[in-house]
Design a protein around this motif. Structure first.
Motif, PDB file in Angstrom:
ATOM      1  N   LYS B  71     -34.727  -7.263 -16.872  1.00 53.30           N
ATOM      2  CA  LYS B  71     -33.912  -8.036 -17.986  1.00 53.30           C
ATOM      3  C   LYS B  71     -32.503  -7.376 -17.507  1.00 53.30           C
ATOM      4  CE  LYS B  71     -36.352  -7.622 -21.881  1.00 53.30           C
ATOM      5  NZ  LYS B  71     -37.305  -6.383 -23.199  1.00 53.30           N
ATOM      6  N   THR B  73     -30.603  -6.523 -18.917  1.00 56.28           N
ATOM      7  CA  THR B  73     -30.292  -5.646 -19.681  1.00 56.28           C
ATOM      8  C   THR B  73     -30.096  -4.737 -20.050  1.00 56.28           C
ATOM      9  OG1 THR B  73     -31.694  -6.077 -20.817  1.00 56.28           O
ATOM     10  CG2 THR B  73     -29.329  -7.462 -21.883  1.00 56.28           C
ATOM     11  N   GLU B  74     -31.448  -4.573 -18.658  1.00 52.33           N
ATOM     12  CA  GLU B  74     -31.144  -2.639 -17.815  1.00 52.33           C
ATOM     13  C   GLU B  74     -31.154  -2.384 -17.076  1.00 52.33           C
ATOM     14  OE1 GLU B  74     -34.076  -1.557 -18.927  1.00 52.33           O
ATOM     15  OE2 GLU B  74     -35.064  -3.339 -19.975  1.00 52.33           O
ATOM     16  N   LEU B 104     -27.895 -21.151 -13.661  1.00 45.30           N
ATOM     17  CA  LEU B 104     -28.561 -22.523 -13.571  1.00 45.30           C
ATOM     18  C   LEU B 104     -27.291 -22.822 -13.319  1.00 45.30           C
ATOM     19  CD1 LEU B 104     -30.583 -24.597 -14.400  1.00 45.30           C
ATOM     20  CD2 LEU B 104     -29.505 -24.962 -16.273  1.00 45.30           C
ATOM     21  N   PHE B 113     -31.418 -24.463 -10.387  1.00 41.80           N
ATOM     22  CA  PHE B 113     -31.877 -22.360 -11.101  1.00 41.80           C
ATOM     23  C   PHE B 113     -31.360 -22.003  -9.919  1.00 41.80           C
ATOM     24  CE2 PHE B 113     -33.971 -23.158 -14.613  1.00 41.80           C
ATOM     25  CZ  PHE B 113     -34.548 -23.715 -15.052  1.00 41.80           C
ATOM     26  N   GLN B 171     -27.205 -16.688 -19.608  1.00 40.17           N
ATOM     27  CA  GLN B 171     -27.483 -15.914 -20.729  1.00 40.17           C
ATOM     28  C   GLN B 171     -26.129 -14.427 -20.232  1.00 40.17           C
ATOM     29  OE1 GLN B 171     -30.260 -14.343 -23.032  1.00 40.17           O
ATOM     30  NE2 GLN B 171     -29.036 -16.352 -24.561  1.00 40.17           N
ATOM     31  N   ALA B 173     -25.700 -10.303 -20.455  1.00 35.08           N
ATOM     32  CA  ALA B 173     -25.888  -9.297 -21.581  1.00 35.08           C
ATOM     33  C   ALA B 173     -25.848  -9.110 -22.952  1.00 35.08           C
ATOM     34  CB  ALA B 173     -25.498  -8.028 -20.744  1.00 35.08           C
ATOM     35  N   ILE B 174     -25.271  -9.931 -23.373  1.00 36.57           N
ATOM     36  CA  ILE B 174     -24.994  -9.659 -24.383  1.00 36.57           C
ATOM     37  C   ILE B 174     -24.999 -10.744 -25.539  1.00 36.57           C
ATOM     38  CG2 ILE B 174     -22.812  -8.214 -24.637  1.00 36.57           C
ATOM     39  CD1 ILE B 174     -21.001 -10.008 -25.045  1.00 36.57           C
ATOM     40  N   GLY B 175     -25.552 -11.540 -24.703  1.00 33.25           N
ATOM     41  CA  GLY B 175     -26.076 -13.372 -26.005  1.00 33.25           C
ATOM     42  C   GLY B 175     -25.215 -14.343 -25.943  1.00 33.25           C
ATOM     43  N   SER B 176     -24.240 -13.776 -25.537  1.00 36.95           N
ATOM     44  CA  SER B 176     -23.891 -15.265 -24.844  1.00 36.95           C
ATOM     45  C   SER B 176     -24.043 -15.842 -23.594  1.00 36.95           C
ATOM     46  CB  SER B 176     -21.504 -14.820 -24.734  1.00 36.95           C
ATOM     47  OG  SER B 176     -21.492 -14.186 -23.526  1.00 36.95           O
ATOM     48  N   ILE B 177     -23.457 -17.347 -24.017  1.00 34.48           N
ATOM     49  CA  ILE B 177     -23.862 -18.223 -22.747  1.00 34.48           C
ATOM     50  C   ILE B 177     -21.889 -18.101 -21.534  1.00 34.48           C
ATOM     51  CG2 ILE B 177     -23.708 -20.579 -22.252  1.00 34.48           C
ATOM     52  CD1 ILE B 177     -25.166 -19.891 -24.295  1.00 34.48           C
ATOM     53  N   ALA B 212     -20.688 -10.266 -19.062  1.00 39.68           N
ATOM     54  CA  ALA B 212     -20.130  -9.145 -19.972  1.00 39.68           C
ATOM     55  C   ALA B 212     -20.981  -7.663 -19.244  1.00 39.68           C
ATOM     56  CB  ALA B 212     -21.586  -9.561 -21.413  1.00 39.68           C
TER      57      ALA B 212
END
Lengths: 258, 416
Positions: B71, B73-74, B104, B113, B171, B173-177, B212
Motif C-alpha cells: 500500500k 500509504t505504508e 497509468l 499500466f 492515485q 497517498a492522500i486520495g487525490s489524483i 503527496a
C-alpha cells in the motif's frame, strides 16, 4: 328473486376480485422501477459533495462536483474542488466512459480492465457510474416480504438477481424500501459467491428542486480488508427534469472549464 | 583383515572389462554430481546477484506490513534518520531510498499500466545496476526533476523516443489524483522482462511530490558485498532499527522481499536433484548387477572358503572391500574430471545461446538476465559427490554381502 340475483352477482364480482392473482414479481419490478425513476428523474442536475474516508489517509478527502444526467444513458461530471483536482471531468454515454485530466490535457477512455477500479479513490467503482442506470434491465426482481423497523416502520424487502444475458458483477442485490413513502433505504450488494461486499444507504430525505428524495448516499464496504472505509455523496442542490443542452454530453465538453 | 583387503582388490580385477565398465559408470556419476553442484551454485548465485542488483538490493528496510500489500500509504517516515543510523554498520556498502507507485502512463495514443520507481540519482549509482543499464539515452542527472527513464519493453509498447513526453496518472497517498508529465531521458534494460515491461524510473523528489508523500519513502535498498552474508547483516540492521526507536520498521533480506527468486531456484534445483538421483539409482543398479554377477560366479569358491573356516563376517567384509575398490578408481577419476570441467566452466562459462535462439528471451522472461553461466567450485562439493558415489556402491553391496553371510557352505558348493 332480485335479492338472490344481487347476491349472486355480488359473489361473482367478488370472485373476480380475488381470483386475479397478485403477481409478486410484477409488483416487485414496479417498485424497483419506481424507485429508480425517483432517484433519476428524466434529467437531473446536481451539486454534490463527496467525502471519502480511508483510514490510510491523514484526513478524509472531500471533492465538490457538479453532475448532469439524462435518463439512464448519459452523464457528465465535473470536479470543482479541491484546486489540485479541479477541472477533472467524466463523460458517460451508454456503457462507455471517458475521463479528462486537465493538468496533462488528456482525454482517456476508461478501458474494461479499469472498470472495477475505484472511481476517484472512492468506494464507488467506474462500473457503478456506468452501470448503475440499468438496474431495471439487468436484474429481475422478487418480493421477499416485509419487515418491521423501529425507525422506518414497515419496510419492503426485494431481491434482485441478474438476468441470464446481463453482464453484471453482482450475484444478487437486496433492496429495502420504506413502505410509507416508497423511499429507498438501503441496497446490499452480494458477489457471485454470495459474500456481502458492500451496502449503500439512502439518507436525509428532503425536498430539493421540487422533489422529495434521499439526498445523502453512503457506500459502506463490508469486506474485512476495507474496514474503516466509507464514501458519502451529499447532494446540496438538485434541478429536476430541466432539458440539458446537447453539448453537455460530448467529449468536447470534457475540456471545458465550466 | 589384510587378507580380505587383498582379496577384495584382486577380485575386482578378475574380470577387468566388467569392472572397468562399472568404474566408468561410477566415474560419470561422480563427475556429473560434482559438476552439477558447481554449475548450479554458479547459476543461482548469478541469478540472485542479478536480481538483487537490478532492483531489490541485498536487504531492504520497509515499514512493517508494507510487504504484504504494497500500500502506498505504508511508508518509511523520516528516512534520513534511518539511513544515517544504518550507514554506520560496516558491512553496509550503499543505501538507496525508494518510492514505488502503481501508475497509468500515456504517450500519444498509447496507454499502459506501469510501476513508478522513485530513486535518488546520486545514491542509486552504488545501489543498483539501473543507472548502469541504459542502452539508449541517459539516466536523469541529479537536479533533473523532470526526467524519466523507461524500461525498454514499455518504451517500445508506448512508441517512446528520447525526449518524448510521458503523461502519468494514478492515485496519491492522500486520495487525490496524480496528473503529471515527465520527459523521457533514457531507456533502461535490466534483462528481466517483468522489470523492462513495467518500470518507469522517476527522480525521488518528483515521485514523492506526485504521490503527496512528503519526505517519506517505501523502502531503503541496502547493498553489501556478498549476498551470502546477508542474514547476519539483517540481524545487525534490525538491532540498529530498534536502537533508534524505529519499531515501525523491519529489515528484510532479498529472499523475503522477493521470495519468488528463492522459490524458483529451489524448484529448479529440486528438479535437478531428482534427475540426479534417478541417475544414481540407475548407476546403482549397474553396480548391483556387477556385484551380483561376480557373487554368483564365485559361489563355489565361497562354498570352499566357508567350508575351510572363513567366518561369515570375513566373507561380508571381503565383498564390501571389493565394492570399495570397485568404486574408488571411478570416484577418483570422476572427481578429477568433475573438478576439471567445473574449473573450465568457471573460467569460460557456458554460453546458453548455444542451445538455440530464444534462450535469451526465455531467461529474461524468468528473471535471469545473464546468458553466460559460470560454475563456482567449492571444496565441499568434492566430498559430497564422492560420498554419494561411495554411498550408492556400499548400499548395493549390502545385498551380496548379506548373502555371503547366510548361505550354507553345502549349498554354495553345489551351486550351478
Amino acid at each position: 328473486m332480485n335479492k338472490s340475483i344481487s347476491i349472486i352477482v355480488a359473489l361473482i364480482l367478488a370472485t373476480f376480485a380475488i381470483s386475479a392473482p397478485a403477481d409478486p414479481s410484477n409488483e416487485a419490478e414496479n417498485i424497483i422501477k419506481q424507485v429508480d425513476d425517483l432517484l433519476r428523474g428524466k434529467t437531473q442536475y446536481a451539486k454534490i459533495k463527496m467525502t471519502v474516508n480511508n483510514p490510510d489517509w491523514p484526513t478524509p478527502y472531500v471533492y465538490d462536483m457538479e453532475s448532469w444526467s439524462e435518463g439512464t444513458e448519459k452523464a457528465f461530471i465535473r470536479i470543482l474542488s479541491p484546486a489540485k483536482d479541479a477541472g477533472i471531468t467524466f463523460l458517460k454515454i451508454d456503457t462507455e466512459m471517458w475521463q479528462y485530466l486537465p493538468k496533462i490535457d488528456r482525454v482517456m477512455k476508461i478501458p474494461p480492465s479499469m472498470m472495477l477500479g475505484s472511481w476517484m479513490g472512492s468506494d464507488f467503482t467506474n462500473d457503478d457510474l456506468v452501470k448503475e442506470s440499468s438496474i431495471v434491465e439487468d436484474y429481475s426482481s422478487r418480493l421477499v416480504g416485509t419487515e418491521q423497523d423501529t425507525a422506518n416502520g414497515e419496510v419492503i424487502v426485494i431481491e434482485l438477481k441478474p438476468r441470464p444475458e446481463a453482464a453484471v458483477v453482482w450475484g444478487r442485490l437486496i433492496y429495502k424500501i420504506r413502505k410509507s413513502d416508497m423511499m429507498p433505504l438501503s441496497v446490499d450488494f452480494y458477489d457471485e459467491d454470495d459474500m456481502a461486499i458492500r451496502r449503500m444507504l439512502y439518507e436525509k430525505v428532503q425536498t430539493m428542486g421540487g422533489r422529495t428524495t434521499p439526498t445523502l448516499m453512503r457506500i459502506l464496504p463490508l469486506e474485512p480488508d476495507k474496514k474503516g472505509r466509507e464514501t458519502f455523496l451529499e447532494m446540496t442542490e438538485i434541478i429536476w427534469d430541466k432539458p440539458v443542452d446537447r453539448a453537455v454530453f460530448t467529449k468536447r465538453n470534457l475540456k471545458n472549464a465550466g | 583383515m589384510s587378507l580380505m583387503l587383498k582379496m577384495g582388490w584382486r577380485n575386482v580385477w578378475r574380470n577387468k572389462r566388467r569392472s572397468i565398465i562399472t568404474m566408468a559408470a561410477i566415474a560419470f556419476c561422480t563427475m556429473l554430481a560434482l559438476f552439477m553442484l558447481a554449475y548450479m551454485r554458479g547459476a543461482y548465485g548469478a541469478m540472485i546477484d542479478a536480481m538483487v542488483r537490478a532492483n531489490i538490493g541485498h536487504l531492504q528496510v520497509q515499514k512493517k506490513g508494507y510487504l504484504d500489500d504494497h500500500k502506498i500509504t505504508e511508508v518509511v517516515r523520516n528516512p534520513e534518520e534511518v539511513i544515517n543510523a544504518i550507514a554506520n554498520v560496516p558491512e553496509v556498502k550503499a543505501i538507496g531510498p525508494r518510492v514505488q507507485l502503481p501508475l497509468l502512463v500515456f504517450s500519444g495514443n498509447h496507454t499502459a499500466f506501469a510501476v513508478g520507481l522513485g530513486v535518488d540519482p546520486v545514491r542509486e549509482l552504488n545501489v543498483s545496476n539501473l543507472p548502469h543499464s541504459i542502452p539508449e539515452g541517459e539516466f536523469f542527472a541529479p537536479g533533473d526533476n523532470e526526467g524519466v527513464v523507461v524500461g525498454t519493453i514499455l518504451a517500445k509498447n508506448l512508441h517512446l523516443k528520447i525526449g518524448s513526453e510521458l503523461d502519468i496518472t494514478g492515485q496519491s497517498a492522500i486520495g487525490s489524483i496524480i496528473q503529471d508529465r515527465l520527459i523521457v531521458r533514457g531507456f533502461v534494460r535490466t534483462g528481466i522482462n517483468d522489470l523492462d515491461r513495467n518500470f518507469v524510473i522517476i527522480p525521488l523528489a518528483r515521485a514523492q511530490e506526485m504521490a503527496a508523500l512528503g519526505n517519506s519513502v517505501h523502502a531503503l535498498s541496502i547493498m553489501t558485498s556478498d549476498w551470502t552474508q546477508v542474514w547476519p547483516l539483517q540481524t545487525k540492521i534490525n538491532r540498529v532499527l530498534s536502537d533508534i526507536g524505529r519499531n515501525d520498521l523491519v529489515g528484510l533480506t532479498w529472499s523475503e522481499v522477493n521470495p519468488g527468486i528463492k522459490q524458483a531456484i529451489e524448484l529448479d534445483a529440486g528438479s535437478g536433484w531428482i534427475f540426479f538421483f534417478i541417475l544414481l539409482v540407475i548407476v546403482g543398479f549397474g553396480i548391483l548387477n556387477t556385484l551380483v554377477m561376480a557373487f554368483l560366479e564365485r559361489m563355489r569358491e565361497y562354498g570352499v572358503m566357508l567350508a575351510l573356516g572363513m567366518t561369515p563376517i570375513r566373507g561380508r567384509v571381503m565383498i564390501l572391500y571389493e565394492a570399495f575398490f570397485l568404486a574408488l578408481p571411478g570416484i577418483i577419476v570422476g572427481v578429477g574430471l568433475g573438478v576439471f570441467f567445473a574449473w573450465l566452466v568457471s573460467i569460460y562459462g557456458v554460453d546458453l545461446r548455444w542451445f538455440g535462439e530464444g534462450v535469451e528471451e526465455m531467461m529474461a522472461e524468468f528473471g535471469f538476465p545473464l546468458v553466460i553461466i559460470y560454475a563456482k567450485l567449492e571444496w565441499w562439493m568434492i566430498a559430497l559427490s564422492a560420498s554419494l558415489s561411495f554411498g550408492i556402491t556400499f548400499f548395493t553391496a549390502l545385498y551380496p554381502a548379506r548373502k555371503v553371510g547366510t548361505i550354507k557352505p553345502i549349498d554354495a558348493l553345489r551351486f550351478n
